[in-house]
Write a protein that holds these residues in place. Structure first.
Motif, PDB file in Angstrom:
ATOM      1  N   LEU A 112       0.831  -1.208   0.000  1.00  0.00           N
ATOM      2  CA  LEU A 112       0.000   0.000   0.000  1.00  0.00           C
ATOM      3  C   LEU A 112       0.864   1.256   0.000  1.00  0.00           C
ATOM      4  CD1 LEU A 112      -2.728  -1.191   2.507  1.00  0.00           C
ATOM      5  CD2 LEU A 112      -3.080  -0.709   0.087  1.00  0.00           C
ATOM      6  N   ASP A 113       1.950   1.240   0.759  1.00  0.00           N
ATOM      7  CA  ASP A 113       2.872   2.374   0.764  1.00  0.00           C
ATOM      8  C   ASP A 113       3.493   2.585  -0.613  1.00  0.00           C
ATOM      9  OD1 ASP A 113       2.399   2.852   3.408  1.00  0.00           O
ATOM     10  OD2 ASP A 113       4.332   2.116   4.138  1.00  0.00           O
ATOM     11  N   TYR A 114       3.791   1.496  -1.274  1.00  0.00           N
ATOM     12  CA  TYR A 114       4.483   1.571  -2.552  1.00  0.00           C
ATOM     13  C   TYR A 114       3.608   2.187  -3.640  1.00  0.00           C
ATOM     14  CZ  TYR A 114       7.809   0.161  -6.142  1.00  0.00           C
ATOM     15  OH  TYR A 114       8.729   0.172  -7.160  1.00  0.00           O
ATOM     16  N   ARG A 115       2.309   2.055  -3.473  1.00  0.00           N
ATOM     17  CA  ARG A 115       1.345   2.602  -4.443  1.00  0.00           C
ATOM     18  C   ARG A 115       1.474   1.926  -5.809  1.00  0.00           C
ATOM     19  NH1 ARG A 115      -0.503   4.458  -0.280  1.00  0.00           N
ATOM     20  NH2 ARG A 115      -1.330   6.563  -0.014  1.00  0.00           N
ATOM     21  N   SER A 116       1.597   0.602  -5.807  1.00  0.00           N
ATOM     22  CA  SER A 116       1.587  -0.139  -7.064  1.00  0.00           C
ATOM     23  C   SER A 116       0.228   0.006  -7.738  1.00  0.00           C
ATOM     24  CB  SER A 116       1.869  -1.623  -6.816  1.00  0.00           C
ATOM     25  OG  SER A 116       3.180  -1.827  -6.354  1.00  0.00           O
ATOM     26  N   ASP A 117       0.204  -0.324  -9.028  1.00  0.00           N
ATOM     27  CA  ASP A 117      -1.065  -0.297  -9.746  1.00  0.00           C
ATOM     28  C   ASP A 117      -1.985  -1.421  -9.286  1.00  0.00           C
ATOM     29  OD1 ASP A 117      -0.316   1.885 -11.241  1.00  0.00           O
ATOM     30  OD2 ASP A 117       0.300   0.719 -12.993  1.00  0.00           O
ATOM     31  N   ALA A 118      -1.400  -2.521  -8.851  1.00  0.00           N
ATOM     32  CA  ALA A 118      -2.188  -3.683  -8.447  1.00  0.00           C
ATOM     33  C   ALA A 118      -1.283  -4.639  -7.678  1.00  0.00           C
ATOM     34  CB  ALA A 118      -2.786  -4.388  -9.664  1.00  0.00           C
ATOM     35  N   ALA A 119      -1.907  -5.624  -7.038  1.00  0.00           N
ATOM     36  CA  ALA A 119      -1.150  -6.647  -6.316  1.00  0.00           C
ATOM     37  C   ALA A 119      -1.712  -8.019  -6.655  1.00  0.00           C
ATOM     38  CB  ALA A 119      -1.206  -6.410  -4.809  1.00  0.00           C
ATOM     39  N   ILE A 120      -0.812  -8.979  -6.792  1.00  0.00           N
ATOM     40  CA  ILE A 120      -1.184 -10.382  -6.960  1.00  0.00           C
ATOM     41  C   ILE A 120      -0.648 -11.122  -5.740  1.00  0.00           C
ATOM     42  CG2 ILE A 120      -0.851 -12.464  -8.338  1.00  0.00           C
ATOM     43  CD1 ILE A 120      -0.590 -10.665 -10.798  1.00  0.00           C
ATOM     44  N   LEU A 139      -6.738  -0.222  -4.655  1.00  0.00           N
ATOM     45  CA  LEU A 139      -5.691  -1.137  -5.094  1.00  0.00           C
ATOM     46  C   LEU A 139      -6.333  -2.466  -5.482  1.00  0.00           C
ATOM     47  CD1 LEU A 139      -2.585  -1.823  -5.324  1.00  0.00           C
ATOM     48  CD2 LEU A 139      -2.836  -2.847  -3.040  1.00  0.00           C
ATOM     49  N   PRO A 140      -6.375  -2.797  -6.778  1.00  0.00           N
ATOM     50  CA  PRO A 140      -6.906  -4.114  -7.166  1.00  0.00           C
ATOM     51  C   PRO A 140      -5.996  -5.224  -6.641  1.00  0.00           C
ATOM     52  CG  PRO A 140      -6.752  -2.632  -9.067  1.00  0.00           C
ATOM     53  CD  PRO A 140      -5.990  -1.994  -7.947  1.00  0.00           C
ATOM     54  N   ILE A 301      -6.947  -7.492 -13.610  1.00  0.00           N
ATOM     55  CA  ILE A 301      -6.434  -6.215 -13.129  1.00  0.00           C
ATOM     56  C   ILE A 301      -6.758  -5.108 -14.116  1.00  0.00           C
ATOM     57  CG2 ILE A 301      -4.313  -4.909 -12.696  1.00  0.00           C
ATOM     58  CD1 ILE A 301      -3.168  -7.536 -11.501  1.00  0.00           C
ATOM     59  N   ALA A 302      -6.520  -5.356 -15.405  1.00  0.00           N
ATOM     60  CA  ALA A 302      -6.780  -4.342 -16.431  1.00  0.00           C
ATOM     61  C   ALA A 302      -8.259  -3.971 -16.470  1.00  0.00           C
ATOM     62  CB  ALA A 302      -6.318  -4.856 -17.792  1.00  0.00           C
ATOM     63  N   GLN A 303      -9.130  -4.958 -16.339  1.00  0.00           N
ATOM     64  CA  GLN A 303     -10.565  -4.680 -16.383  1.00  0.00           C
ATOM     65  C   GLN A 303     -11.018  -3.849 -15.198  1.00  0.00           C
ATOM     66  OE1 GLN A 303     -12.550  -8.453 -16.810  1.00  0.00           O
ATOM     67  NE2 GLN A 303     -12.019  -8.672 -18.974  1.00  0.00           N
ATOM     68  N   SER A 306      -9.829  -0.248 -15.506  1.00  0.00           N
ATOM     69  CA  SER A 306     -10.536   0.503 -16.548  1.00  0.00           C
ATOM     70  C   SER A 306     -12.010   0.706 -16.215  1.00  0.00           C
ATOM     71  CB  SER A 306     -10.413  -0.229 -17.885  1.00  0.00           C
ATOM     72  OG  SER A 306     -11.118  -1.470 -17.844  1.00  0.00           O
ATOM     73  N   GLY A 307     -12.451   0.116 -15.101  1.00  0.00           N
ATOM     74  CA  GLY A 307     -13.848   0.255 -14.703  1.00  0.00           C
ATOM     75  C   GLY A 307     -14.778  -0.739 -15.371  1.00  0.00           C
ATOM     76  N   GLN A 308     -14.221  -1.694 -16.122  1.00  0.00           N
ATOM     77  CA  GLN A 308     -15.054  -2.655 -16.834  1.00  0.00           C
ATOM     78  C   GLN A 308     -15.220  -3.957 -16.072  1.00  0.00           C
ATOM     79  OE1 GLN A 308     -13.107  -3.131 -20.599  1.00  0.00           O
ATOM     80  NE2 GLN A 308     -13.574  -1.062 -21.306  1.00  0.00           N
TER      81      GLN A 308
END
Length: 327
Positions: A112-120, A139-140, A301-303, A306-308
């Motif tokens: 969360l600190d790192y502010r990645s686009d997403a986490a797996i 964060l997805p 993650i991409a969906q 993008s809100g889809q």
């Protein structure tokens, strides 16, 4: 809005400034309940450590992989495939390893600190508090090879239930009836589903496991489990091990006891790690479709970004029986 400071976190959590500092270091000695309380308060206040503020400025385009069992060769294979795909997309992968016996709470706070686009997240479950915090910070998070009871979680997994059935049916087709079972970690979805499929298939033939022992998904634990099963007077004629590492341990033990594979003992694993096809093992196993699973995780993650996409999506991908020499 004023910047949230460490002192504000300390005051709200009722701890010292030093305790706040230690809570964000994985190598520090701090009671887990106190650490969890500090991290919870920090998340509620929106506190970022100095390193987190720096990292958040460079993290755009990254995906964090949270892994808790890198000793299992299955997960380095996932890491390699994920890194390859992200590199093709011009993005970065950051690995966050949960230390043995450590808590996923601290590692996820770092994510969360790192502010990645997403986490797996692999080989770890997400406490409800962390799930809520990730949603709060947009964060997805995709569980990989794991599912859990949360209607809004994203997950990609293989058909663990179907794979357990395949293993039982292959051994039954070979004529085996005294079939032993080496189980994984009890609370994990992978164990629960693989075991359920295996037991259901045996039950449909009026059978139950001839014996079972806990292997905890680790080589050392599985060695002890296999020793106890194979040195018994009524030893099994076949073993289903819930992952390949445990199956390799069983093969090593069987050979040390002078048993012939597969004439005296048939063994089936699960995962199809690279070691499984080595000449010393030639392990029959259930293959997880790693490439497709990674692709599906990145698509989810991409969906979502993008809100889809929709929350609560679980994608279950088919597995394959890979025939080699051990069964």
């Amino acid at each position: 809005m004023p910047k949230v400071t460490a002192k504000m976190v300390a005051d709200a959590a009722g701890v010292s400034l030093a305790a706040v500092s230690r809570a964000f270091r994985s190598d520090s000695a701090l009671a887990e309940d106190k650490r969890a309380r500090i991290l919870r308060v920090a998340g509620e206040l929106g506190y970022l450590t100095p390193s987190g503020r720096t990292l958040s400025r460079i993290a755009t385009g990254t995906v964090s992989l949270v892994a808790g069992d890198l000793t299992n060769p299955f997960y380095p294979v996932v890491l390699e495939e994920l890194s390859r795909r992200l590199h093709q997309q011009g993005r970065r992968l950051v690995l966050h390893a949960v230390p043995p016996g450590g808590s996923v709470d601290l590692v996820m706070q770092q994510v969360l600190d790192y502010r990645s686009d997403a986490a797996i997240v692999t080989s770890a479950t997400m406490p409800s508090r962390l799930v809520r915090e990730c949603r709060k910070q947009n964060l997805p998070v995709v569980l990989f090879n794991r599912v859990q009871l949360d209607a809004r979680m994203l997950a990609v997994t293989c058909d663990n239930y179907g794979g357990g059935r395949m293993a039982a049916e292959r051994l039954l087709a070979r004529g085996c009836r005294r079939i032993g079972h080496v189980t994984g970690l009890r609370e994990t979805s992978t164990h629960l589903e693989r075991a359920r499929g295996f037991l259901d298939a045996l039950g449909q033939h009026g059978l139950a496991p001839a014996c079972s022992a806990r292997g905890e998904f680790s080589y050392d634990s599985a060695r002890q489990a296999a020793l106890s099963l194979l040195q018994a007077p009524d030893r099994p004629e076949a073993l289903f091990c819930e992952n390949d590492i445990m199956a390799l341990a069983a093969l090593d033990v069987a050979r040390s006891l002078g048993l012939r594979i597969p004439q005296d003992l048939a063994v089936i694993g699960f995962d199809d790690i690279p070691l499984a096809e080595w000449g010393a093992y030639r392990l029959t196993t259930i293959r997880q479709p790693v490439r497709q699973m990674v692709a599906e995780a990145l698509e989810l993650i991409a969906q979502v970004r993008s809100g889809q996409g929709s929350e609560g999506t679980i994608r279950v991908l088919p597995v394959r029986l890979i025939e080699r020499d051990s069964a």
